[in-house]
Design an enzyme around this catalytic site. Structure first.
Site, mmCIF file in Angstrom:
data_model
loop_
_atom_site.group_PDB
_atom_site.id
_atom_site.type_symbol
_atom_site.label_atom_id
_atom_site.label_comp_id
_atom_site.label_asym_id
_atom_site.label_seq_id
_atom_site.Cartn_x
_atom_site.Cartn_y
_atom_site.Cartn_z
ATOM 1 N N LYS A 119 75.869 23.501 25.235
ATOM 2 C CA LYS A 119 75.385 24.625 25.818
ATOM 3 C C LYS A 119 73.631 24.045 25.784
ATOM 4 O O LYS A 119 72.917 24.383 26.849
ATOM 5 C CB LYS A 119 75.478 25.752 25.337
ATOM 6 C CG LYS A 119 75.114 25.924 23.873
ATOM 7 C CD LYS A 119 75.633 27.388 23.141
ATOM 8 C CE LYS A 119 75.573 27.187 21.742
ATOM 9 N NZ LYS A 119 74.699 26.927 20.971
ATOM 10 N N ARG B 269 74.208 36.328 18.797
ATOM 11 C CA ARG B 269 75.479 35.707 17.942
ATOM 12 C C ARG B 269 76.138 36.961 17.412
ATOM 13 O O ARG B 269 76.944 36.751 16.756
ATOM 14 C CB ARG B 269 74.902 34.734 17.132
ATOM 15 C CG ARG B 269 75.213 33.457 17.575
ATOM 16 C CD ARG B 269 74.774 32.538 16.373
ATOM 17 N NE ARG B 269 75.085 31.037 16.188
ATOM 18 C CZ ARG B 269 74.421 29.878 16.971
ATOM 19 N NH1 ARG B 269 73.334 30.372 17.737
ATOM 20 N NH2 ARG B 269 74.452 28.875 16.425
ATOM 21 N N ARG C 67 77.164 13.191 17.661
ATOM 22 C CA ARG C 67 75.617 13.756 18.322
ATOM 23 C C ARG C 67 74.701 12.899 17.829
ATOM 24 O O ARG C 67 74.714 13.031 16.507
ATOM 25 C CB ARG C 67 75.870 15.235 18.272
ATOM 26 C CG ARG C 67 74.575 15.751 19.102
ATOM 27 C CD ARG C 67 74.755 17.309 19.707
ATOM 28 N NE ARG C 67 74.944 18.203 18.403
ATOM 29 C CZ ARG C 67 75.106 19.329 18.716
ATOM 30 N NH1 ARG C 67 75.202 19.765 19.651
ATOM 31 N NH2 ARG C 67 75.148 20.368 17.567
ATOM 32 N N ARG D 171 71.730 15.377 13.207
ATOM 33 C CA ARG D 171 71.231 16.795 12.595
ATOM 34 C C ARG D 171 71.948 17.197 11.157
ATOM 35 O O ARG D 171 73.126 16.878 11.123
ATOM 36 C CB ARG D 171 71.407 17.862 13.456
ATOM 37 C CG ARG D 171 70.177 18.355 14.285
ATOM 38 C CD ARG D 171 70.730 19.368 15.338
ATOM 39 N NE ARG D 171 71.478 20.403 14.790
ATOM 40 C CZ ARG D 171 71.981 21.217 15.919
ATOM 41 N NH1 ARG D 171 71.298 21.181 17.045
ATOM 42 N NH2 ARG D 171 72.778 22.197 15.483
ATOM 43 N N ARG E 186 80.419 25.703 10.569
ATOM 44 C CA ARG E 186 79.769 26.435 11.866
ATOM 45 C C ARG E 186 80.953 26.775 12.890
ATOM 46 O O ARG E 186 80.647 27.775 13.547
ATOM 47 C CB ARG E 186 78.995 25.328 12.408
ATOM 48 C CG ARG E 186 77.740 24.881 11.472
ATOM 49 C CD ARG E 186 76.666 23.922 12.225
ATOM 50 N NE ARG E 186 76.473 24.095 13.396
ATOM 51 C CZ ARG E 186 76.321 23.052 14.374
ATOM 52 N NH1 ARG E 186 76.171 21.976 13.865
ATOM 53 N NH2 ARG E 186 75.443 23.359 15.319
HETATM 54 P P1 AMP Z 1 72.499 26.134 16.969
HETATM 55 O O1 AMP Z 1 71.340 24.922 17.174
HETATM 56 O O2 AMP Z 1 72.422 27.351 17.939
HETATM 57 O O3 AMP Z 1 73.829 25.718 16.574
HETATM 58 O O4 AMP Z 1 71.831 27.065 15.555
HETATM 59 C C1 AMP Z 1 71.710 26.213 14.472
HETATM 60 C C2 AMP Z 1 71.720 27.406 13.286
HETATM 61 O O5 AMP Z 1 70.501 28.336 13.482
HETATM 62 C C3 AMP Z 1 72.850 28.244 13.334
HETATM 63 O O6 AMP Z 1 74.019 27.637 12.581
HETATM 64 C C4 AMP Z 1 72.121 29.345 12.540
HETATM 65 O O7 AMP Z 1 71.908 29.224 10.887
HETATM 66 C C5 AMP Z 1 70.781 29.548 12.932
HETATM 67 N N1 AMP Z 1 70.707 30.236 14.394
HETATM 68 C C6 AMP Z 1 70.566 30.080 15.554
HETATM 69 N N2 AMP Z 1 70.621 31.129 16.123
HETATM 70 C C7 AMP Z 1 71.080 32.091 15.529
HETATM 71 C C8 AMP Z 1 71.136 33.531 15.759
HETATM 72 N N3 AMP Z 1 71.245 34.043 17.151
HETATM 73 N N4 AMP Z 1 71.411 34.219 14.603
HETATM 74 C C9 AMP Z 1 71.694 33.888 13.451
HETATM 75 N N5 AMP Z 1 71.428 32.514 13.286
HETATM 76 C C10 AMP Z 1 71.082 31.684 14.145
#
Ligand code: AMP
Length: 229
Positions: free
Chosen positions: A13, A85, A119, A168, A179
């Site tokens: 995404k 989320r 990745r 990462r 996750r």
């Molecule tokens: P992502 O890069 O979108 O996978 O986000 C990485 C991490 O950031 C997630 O595993 C959460 O710990 C935190 N995070 C990102 N967006 C949100 C959200 N909308 N609500 C809560 N935690 C978030």
């Protein structure tokens, strides 16, 4: 045009929203990227959210909502990546703006684990270079996945800025399953919430081909909704 893109970790995404940003001049707002940047800077916000990201847990709603509201309050064109989320985040967003469409990316968990483990991202916090070393060709549940690797031109150095590529912390296998579980448990109610409301419309796409082809399908969907020409 105000969009949300949904997809499990590893569904690409981030890549699709970057391409949509280039194509339509949308502001790309990725809560994950924002948090990672703040952690690197060592800011107050970074310190608050660090442990959640390290453990693959969701950051509390009040923190995330405040960050997003601040970002979108004066924007006409944006794509939200990684937000909302939870249902409470979705309700807070609804009370602020009208979203035109939800892009939902689907993929089998086996594919996601393989993709996420492979990745690699650019180590330069100002660069959004993103690569993948997996070469996937298989059929699962009747869906044919043809996902070639996305390698840098020079041995594990970013094409855009030349910085070394890194994995990462939360792309490590021990954190990936967590996750995916968090995504399933916490995001499904959000999708159900929007489906029940029947607004905004969904554009649903399988992540079974390279990013350019997925993006073409998304654009087709946006066209059908008269959001782009
Ligand atoms: P992502 O890069 O979108 O996978 O986000 C990485 C991490 O950031 C997630 O595993 C959460 O710990 C935190 N995070 C990102 N967006 C949100 C959200 N909308 N609500 C809560 N935690 C978030």
């Amino acid at each position: 045009m105000k969009l949300i893109i949904f997809g499990p970790p590893g569904s690409g995404k981030g890549t699709y929203s970057s391409k949509l940003k280039e194509k339509f001049g949308l502001e790309k707002i990725s809560t994950g990227d924002i948090f990672r940047e703040e952690i690197k800077k060592g800011s107050e916000l970074g310190k608050k959210v660090e442990k959640y990201l390290r453990e693959g847990k969701l950051v509390p709603d009040d923190i995330v909502i405040e960050v997003v509201i601040e970002k979108i309050k004066n924007l006409e064109k944006f794509i939200l990546d990684g937000f909302p989320r939870t249902v409470d985040q979705a309700k807070a967003l609804d009370s602020m703006v009208n979203i035109d469409a939800i892009i939902k990316i689907n993929a089998h968990p086996e594919i996601l684990v393989e993709k996420i483990s492979a990745r690699r991202i650019c180590s330069n916090p100002k660069c959004d270079g993103n690569y993948n070393v997996a070469d996937i060709r298989k059929v699962i549940d009747g869906v044919e996945y043809i996902l070639p690797p996305l390698l840098p031109k020079n041995d594990m150095k970013c094409d855009k800025c030349g910085s070394p590529l890194i994995q990462r912390d939360d792309d490590k296998p021990s954190v990936i399953m967590d996750r995916l579980k968090v995504y399933e448990e916490q995001t499904k109610p959000v999708i159900d919430y929007y489906l029940k409301k029947k607004k905004p419309p969904f554009i649903e796409i399988w992540m079974s081909r390279p990013p350019e082809q997925v993006v073409e399908k998304i654009v087709e969907g946006l066209r059908k909704l008269n959001l782009v020409k």
